[in-house]
Design a protein around this motif. Structure first.
Motif, PDB file in Angstrom:
ATOM      1  N   LYS A 194       5.496  18.257  -0.316  1.00 57.81           N
ATOM      2  CA  LYS A 194       4.304  17.542   0.188  1.00 57.81           C
ATOM      3  C   LYS A 194       2.959  18.096  -0.226  1.00 57.81           C
ATOM      4  CE  LYS A 194       2.050  15.589   4.222  1.00 57.81           C
ATOM      5  NZ  LYS A 194       2.182  15.596   5.895  1.00 57.81           N
ATOM      6  N   GLN A 195       2.849  19.376  -0.206  1.00 56.36           N
ATOM      7  CA  GLN A 195       1.645  20.182  -0.927  1.00 56.36           C
ATOM      8  C   GLN A 195       1.524  20.005  -2.265  1.00 56.36           C
ATOM      9  OE1 GLN A 195       2.507  24.162   0.379  1.00 56.36           O
ATOM     10  NE2 GLN A 195       1.285  23.635   2.645  1.00 56.36           N
ATOM     11  N   LEU A 196       2.612  19.747  -3.081  1.00 49.44           N
ATOM     12  CA  LEU A 196       2.581  19.436  -4.449  1.00 49.44           C
ATOM     13  C   LEU A 196       2.451  18.063  -4.765  1.00 49.44           C
ATOM     14  CD1 LEU A 196       5.759  21.580  -5.730  1.00 49.44           C
ATOM     15  CD2 LEU A 196       3.085  22.031  -6.257  1.00 49.44           C
ATOM     16  N   LEU A 197       2.833  17.367  -4.089  1.00 52.54           N
ATOM     17  CA  LEU A 197       2.614  15.668  -4.358  1.00 52.54           C
ATOM     18  C   LEU A 197       1.346  15.100  -3.791  1.00 52.54           C
ATOM     19  CD1 LEU A 197       6.084  14.468  -3.266  1.00 52.54           C
ATOM     20  CD2 LEU A 197       5.231  14.540  -5.810  1.00 52.54           C
ATOM     21  N   GLU A 198       0.779  15.488  -2.741  1.00 52.28           N
ATOM     22  CA  GLU A 198      -0.438  14.929  -2.099  1.00 52.28           C
ATOM     23  C   GLU A 198      -1.762  15.037  -3.021  1.00 52.28           C
ATOM     24  OE1 GLU A 198      -0.786  16.248   1.988  1.00 52.28           O
ATOM     25  OE2 GLU A 198      -0.262  14.120   2.470  1.00 52.28           O
ATOM     26  N   PRO A 199      -1.997  16.236  -3.625  1.00 57.14           N
ATOM     27  CA  PRO A 199      -3.114  16.155  -4.354  1.00 57.14           C
ATOM     28  C   PRO A 199      -3.019  15.277  -5.692  1.00 57.14           C
ATOM     29  CG  PRO A 199      -2.312  18.663  -3.636  1.00 57.14           C
ATOM     30  CD  PRO A 199      -1.287  17.746  -3.490  1.00 57.14           C
ATOM     31  N   GLU A 200      -1.850  15.273  -6.282  1.00 59.07           N
ATOM     32  CA  GLU A 200      -1.559  14.254  -7.422  1.00 59.07           C
ATOM     33  C   GLU A 200      -2.015  13.001  -7.150  1.00 59.07           C
ATOM     34  OE1 GLU A 200      -0.566  15.503 -10.466  1.00 59.07           O
ATOM     35  OE2 GLU A 200      -1.339  17.419  -9.654  1.00 59.07           O
ATOM     36  N   PHE A 201      -1.413  12.520  -5.847  1.00 53.91           N
ATOM     37  CA  PHE A 201      -1.608  11.093  -5.439  1.00 53.91           C
ATOM     38  C   PHE A 201      -3.049  10.848  -4.970  1.00 53.91           C
ATOM     39  CE2 PHE A 201       2.916  11.119  -6.207  1.00 53.91           C
ATOM     40  CZ  PHE A 201       3.071   9.873  -6.516  1.00 53.91           C
ATOM     41  N   ALA A 202      -3.545  11.789  -4.360  1.00 56.26           N
ATOM     42  CA  ALA A 202      -5.061  11.684  -3.675  1.00 56.26           C
ATOM     43  C   ALA A 202      -5.984  11.260  -4.838  1.00 56.26           C
ATOM     44  CB  ALA A 202      -5.276  13.023  -2.903  1.00 56.26           C
TER      45      ALA A 202
ATOM     46  N   GLU B 175      -3.513   7.497   3.423  1.00 58.77           N
ATOM     47  CA  GLU B 175      -3.372   7.378   4.943  1.00 58.77           C
ATOM     48  C   GLU B 175      -2.350   8.262   5.469  1.00 58.77           C
ATOM     49  OE1 GLU B 175      -1.197   3.579   7.444  1.00 58.77           O
ATOM     50  OE2 GLU B 175      -3.242   3.161   6.257  1.00 58.77           O
ATOM     51  N   ARG B 176      -0.986   8.518   4.798  1.00 57.36           N
ATOM     52  CA  ARG B 176      -0.231   9.322   5.388  1.00 57.36           C
ATOM     53  C   ARG B 176       0.838   9.450   3.843  1.00 57.36           C
ATOM     54  NH1 ARG B 176       0.505   4.348   7.624  1.00 57.36           N
ATOM     55  NH2 ARG B 176       2.616   3.601   7.126  1.00 57.36           N
ATOM     56  N   THR B 177       1.667  10.680   4.063  1.00 56.83           N
ATOM     57  CA  THR B 177       2.452  11.007   3.294  1.00 56.83           C
ATOM     58  C   THR B 177       3.818  11.234   4.003  1.00 56.83           C
ATOM     59  OG1 THR B 177       0.951  11.644   1.581  1.00 56.83           O
ATOM     60  CG2 THR B 177       3.238  12.094   1.216  1.00 56.83           C
ATOM     61  N   HIS B 178       5.000  10.535   3.842  1.00 60.18           N
ATOM     62  CA  HIS B 178       5.981  11.024   4.816  1.00 60.18           C
ATOM     63  C   HIS B 178       7.197  11.408   3.673  1.00 60.18           C
ATOM     64  CE1 HIS B 178       9.156  10.788   7.393  1.00 60.18           C
ATOM     65  NE2 HIS B 178       9.952   9.823   6.697  1.00 60.18           N
ATOM     66  N   ILE B 179       7.931  12.449   3.911  1.00 59.61           N
ATOM     67  CA  ILE B 179       8.476  13.265   3.158  1.00 59.61           C
ATOM     68  C   ILE B 179      10.080  13.218   3.781  1.00 59.61           C
ATOM     69  CG2 ILE B 179       9.293  15.519   1.933  1.00 59.61           C
ATOM     70  CD1 ILE B 179       6.795  14.377   0.705  1.00 59.61           C
ATOM     71  N   VAL B 180      11.300  12.514   2.964  1.00 61.56           N
ATOM     72  CA  VAL B 180      12.424  12.909   3.195  1.00 61.56           C
ATOM     73  C   VAL B 180      12.989  13.830   2.372  1.00 61.56           C
ATOM     74  CG1 VAL B 180      14.435  11.548   3.826  1.00 61.56           C
ATOM     75  CG2 VAL B 180      12.232  10.483   3.880  1.00 61.56           C
ATOM     76  N   HIS B 181      12.984  14.976   2.707  1.00 58.82           N
ATOM     77  CA  HIS B 181      13.271  16.005   1.685  1.00 58.82           C
ATOM     78  C   HIS B 181      14.821  16.217   1.355  1.00 58.82           C
ATOM     79  CE1 HIS B 181      12.430  19.303  -0.886  1.00 58.82           C
ATOM     80  NE2 HIS B 181      13.151  20.164  -0.234  1.00 58.82           N
ATOM     81  N   ASP B 182      15.497  15.623   2.276  1.00 55.53           N
ATOM     82  CA  ASP B 182      16.755  15.975   1.998  1.00 55.53           C
ATOM     83  C   ASP B 182      17.557  15.016   0.881  1.00 55.53           C
ATOM     84  OD1 ASP B 182      16.604  13.927   3.902  1.00 55.53           O
ATOM     85  OD2 ASP B 182      18.489  13.705   4.869  1.00 55.53           O
ATOM     86  N   LYS B 183      16.747  13.830   0.733  1.00 54.21           N
ATOM     87  CA  LYS B 183      17.110  12.834  -0.291  1.00 54.21           C
ATOM     88  C   LYS B 183      16.013  12.836  -1.339  1.00 54.21           C
ATOM     89  CE  LYS B 183      18.978   9.576   2.898  1.00 54.21           C
ATOM     90  NZ  LYS B 183      18.863   8.020   3.443  1.00 54.21           N
ATOM     91  N   ARG B 184      15.128  13.851  -1.113  1.00 56.82           N
ATOM     92  CA  ARG B 184      14.253  14.083  -2.280  1.00 56.82           C
ATOM     93  C   ARG B 184      13.171  12.590  -2.543  1.00 56.82           C
ATOM     94  NH1 ARG B 184      16.186  17.950  -1.086  1.00 56.82           N
ATOM     95  NH2 ARG B 184      16.762  20.012  -2.310  1.00 56.82           N
ATOM     96  N   LEU B 185      12.896  12.276  -1.322  1.00 60.61           N
ATOM     97  CA  LEU B 185      11.865  10.993  -1.312  1.00 60.61           C
ATOM     98  C   LEU B 185      10.794  11.449  -0.821  1.00 60.61           C
ATOM     99  CD1 LEU B 185      14.493   8.213  -0.695  1.00 60.61           C
ATOM    100  CD2 LEU B 185      13.606   8.968  -2.776  1.00 60.61           C
TER     101      LEU B 185
ATOM    102  N   ARG C  90       0.787  -1.307  -0.181  1.00 59.91           N
ATOM    103  CA  ARG C  90       0.115  -0.032   0.114  1.00 59.91           C
ATOM    104  C   ARG C  90       0.539   1.190  -0.020  1.00 59.91           C
ATOM    105  NH1 ARG C  90      -2.851   1.349   4.091  1.00 59.91           N
ATOM    106  NH2 ARG C  90      -1.677  -0.080   5.434  1.00 59.91           N
ATOM    107  N   THR C  91       2.044   0.862  -0.104  1.00 59.19           N
ATOM    108  CA  THR C  91       3.091   2.397   0.157  1.00 59.19           C
ATOM    109  C   THR C  91       3.913   2.306  -1.140  1.00 59.19           C
ATOM    110  OG1 THR C  91       3.080   1.994   2.534  1.00 59.19           O
ATOM    111  CG2 THR C  91       4.812   3.518   1.424  1.00 59.19           C
ATOM    112  N   LEU C  92       3.835   3.661  -1.583  1.00 59.86           N
ATOM    113  CA  LEU C  92       4.591   3.791  -2.755  1.00 59.86           C
ATOM    114  C   LEU C  92       6.069   4.723  -2.444  1.00 59.86           C
ATOM    115  CD1 LEU C  92       1.844   4.933  -5.354  1.00 59.86           C
ATOM    116  CD2 LEU C  92       2.881   2.584  -5.149  1.00 59.86           C
ATOM    117  N   TYR C  93       7.131   4.117  -3.147  1.00 66.31           N
ATOM    118  CA  TYR C  93       8.158   5.212  -2.916  1.00 66.31           C
ATOM    119  C   TYR C  93       8.400   5.843  -4.157  1.00 66.31           C
ATOM    120  CZ  TYR C  93      13.472   5.328  -4.230  1.00 66.31           C
ATOM    121  OH  TYR C  93      14.613   5.947  -4.646  1.00 66.31           O
ATOM    122  N   VAL C  94       8.472   7.199  -3.833  1.00 63.80           N
ATOM    123  CA  VAL C  94       8.422   8.168  -4.991  1.00 63.80           C
ATOM    124  C   VAL C  94       9.657   9.142  -4.759  1.00 63.80           C
ATOM    125  CG1 VAL C  94       7.288  10.217  -5.924  1.00 63.80           C
ATOM    126  CG2 VAL C  94       5.955   8.304  -4.766  1.00 63.80           C
ATOM    127  N   ASN C  95      10.559   8.992  -5.743  1.00 63.96           N
ATOM    128  CA  ASN C  95      11.685   9.815  -5.858  1.00 63.96           C
ATOM    129  C   ASN C  95      11.368  11.162  -6.681  1.00 63.96           C
ATOM    130  OD1 ASN C  95      14.037  11.260  -6.620  1.00 63.96           O
ATOM    131  ND2 ASN C  95      15.140   9.329  -6.611  1.00 63.96           N
TER     132      ASN C  95
END
Length: 277
Positions: free
Chosen positions: A149-157, A163-173, A129-134
């Protein structure tokens, strides 16, 4: 209503998609390629727009269960003539899918382990259920993690409840988790190699299945979710039985539960104590 109108043709003629794996050199025994082609490094040229593209198809009128993968990619040239569904997964679809984890929402067979590059239909051994997004090539480095996160969430929603969106911004993930497995399966195909509006970059998203979370709490949560899904599937199967068969099945389930609670195996035969002999 989209459910009442006939599905439109997303493209005028069929589009060939490079799957990046040579099917002629795919080992069906081990479910992995013997050799791998270089993955395509270009953005998707089409995108699915559910509000505009969804509609009735020959498949929906005949009771089909699986969605059209070309529809998800925005490249179905069949329109109403398609033998698959042209709509995003619903809660009802997810309830039916929970009874069969061997195939994805497109009807593709799953394997015991996800492919090495975490593409394809995924594995039926874990909760995909979890996608890895680079997003390193799709969103400018000038953007903050919150902005990403604000750019990605509407696209995936657009493909199902998140359920949740976890951002690892220093790795752009980003790790995008859906509440429904079928939504994640659909989104993985729909968002593959897509550009992000407002990302200020010419690159595209790299979307794959995420690895299993090593966090014990996350694993416990997944285990509970699997148990709940199994219980719901059993309850639905019992409800569909005739009354007499339903009573017999409920009695059988009660006996099994009581036996497990006592720590015995229901199928183990009685064996006398011969220690004194």
């Amino acid at each position: 209503m989209a459910a009442q109108r006939a599905a439109r043709k997303q493209v005028a003629r069929p589009v060939v998609v490079d799957e990046s794996i040579d099917k002629a050199d795919y080992n069906i025994w081990h479910h992995k390629p013997n050799r791998r082609k270089a993955e395509p490094k270009r953005a998707a040229t089409h995108r699915c727009h559910p509000a505009r593209d969804s509609g009735r198809t020959r498949g929906s009128d005949s009771g089909a269960s699986f969605r059209c993968i070309d529809f998800a990619r925005g490249i179905c040239a069949a329109g109403y003539s398609c033998n698959y569904l042209h709509r995003v997964p619903t809660a009802q679809d997810e309830a039916r899918a929970a009874t069969d984890l061997s195939v994805d929402t497109f009807g593709r067979g799953k394997v015991t382990e996800a492919r090495d590059n975490r593409l394809g239909a995924g594995s039926f051994e874990r909760d995909c259920r979890t996608l890895y997004v680079n997003y390193s090539g799709a969103i400018s480095h000038m953007q903050t993690g919150l902005q990403a996160k604000q750019l990605l969430e509407p696209e995936f929603a657009e493909w199902g409840p998140l359920e949740r969106t976890h951002i690892v911004h220093d790795k752009r993930l980003a790790f995008v988790t859906y509440t429904q497995r079928s939504s994640a399966e659909f989104a993985k195909e729909a968002m593959a190699q897509q550009r992000v509006p407002g990302g200020d970059m010419e690159g595209f998203l790299d979307v794959r299945w995420a690895n299993e979370d090593p966090n014990p709490r996350a694993q416990a949560r997944v285990k509970r979710a699997h148990a709940d899904a199994y219980s719901q599937a059993v309850a639905r199967s019992v409800d569909e039985l005739p009354e007499a068969a339903k009573r017999a099945r409920l009695m059988d389930l009660h006996i099994q539960a009581s036996t497990r609670a006592r720590g015995h195996c229901a199928s183990a035969p009685y064996y006398p104590d011969t220690s004194a002999q």
